[in-house]
Design an enzyme around this catalytic site. Sequence first.
Site, PDB file in Angstrom:
ATOM      1  CB  CYS A 108      54.598  74.131  70.857  1.00 44.33           C
ATOM      2  SG  CYS A 108      56.064  73.314  70.057  1.00 44.33           S
ATOM      3  CG  HIS A 242      51.257  73.789  67.913  1.00 44.30           C
ATOM      4  ND1 HIS A 242      51.953  74.813  67.414  1.00 44.30           N
ATOM      5  CD2 HIS A 242      52.027  73.014  68.115  1.00 44.30           C
ATOM      6  CE1 HIS A 242      53.272  74.649  67.432  1.00 44.30           C
ATOM      7  NE2 HIS A 242      53.277  73.462  67.827  1.00 44.30           N
ATOM      8  CG  ASN A 272      55.877  73.813  65.379  1.00 43.60           C
ATOM      9  OD1 ASN A 272      55.749  74.734  65.932  1.00 43.60           O
ATOM     10  ND2 ASN A 272      55.942  72.661  65.699  1.00 43.60           N
TER      11      ASN A 272
END
Length: 315
Positions: A108, A242, A272
């Site tokens: 990520c 994030h 996500n």
Amino acid sequence: MKIIGTGRSHPSLVVNNEMLSQILDTSDEWITSRTGIKERRIISSENLHDLAIDAAKKALSDANMDAKDLDYIICANVVNEFVSPAMSCLIQGAIGANCPCFDLNGACVGFIYALEIAESFYRSGKYKNILIVCAEEPSRMVNWHDRTASVLFGDGAAAAVLTEGDNIKATKMSASCSWDRLYQKHELQYSPYNTKPDSNQPLVMHGQDVFMFATRAAIRDINAVMKASGHKPEDVDHFLIHQANLRIINNIKEYVKQPDEKFPLNIHKYGNTSSASVPILLDEVNKEGKLKRGDLIVLSAFGAGFVSGACILEW
Ligand code: UT7
């Protein structure tokens, strides 16, 4: 370097929590209260590389740059249908660039890893115009019978064009191996000499461990880039975090003691999206006209590895 253009591309299929509760033992109430996610985009008929190419073209157009003027393409990606060649090669061909390219797997944190690498490439004096593309399809990694992980993720792509400038003020990257807390093993081809069992396994996630790591790492990294650049949280105009879990973002917000307006959110729409998360958010606030020249932006992300990273930059 400085960012001069952004773009993003989403799959067309919107899957809301209600739809998930029809195939999994879950509910809109649980997903919303534990994560902040209401819906996500999931790849159905599209190819991930087509989304990546679309995002790249939009970023180039936003930057008013011809693909022929690019000196490098870096693509952040964890999985896609090609093991080889790298997705950056498909992007390079489709946009008509002539430059070298490579993929990186920074989970990520891919966008921030790519920013730091781009900055180092630029400082080497060899490259000036760099395209970063982040493209992810975690929907092809999770076990769709496992309610703990499958509800969290969404697919998507985003890109940014960078050129010479002095706008990246500090970066802080980290890795500390706890691979068994969040991982996926994919299927390899048969070998007559292999004596190990097949490794194919969908995503395994120990959510609470990831949650604790993410909160601590983000706070540590944000502190580090503030210190390195000589800034305080009140100097920062936008914290682009994030979009993994609203509760993680709220913990960070509480720690830096800054108002809600400085923390734009889109987790409710996209979930996500791994490395695409931060650049999708960046493109949204950019296209909504919320970024003014000179604004200070902090980017922060964390993910499988564990890896984490933060960056402070001037718009
Ligand atoms: O980019 C990084 C990627 N990963 C992350 O960022 C994940 C970070 N972690 C998290 O976001 C959270 O840990 C989760 C959202 C994954 C889980 O939230 P939690 O508050 O830590 O819940 P939990 O794992 O402690 O589970 C609580 C309960 C359990 O039931 P029991 O044992 O209390 O009866 C779970 O089985 O919730 C249950 N549960 C669900 N219930 C309904 C877990 N997933 C679901 C679900 N729907 N989707």
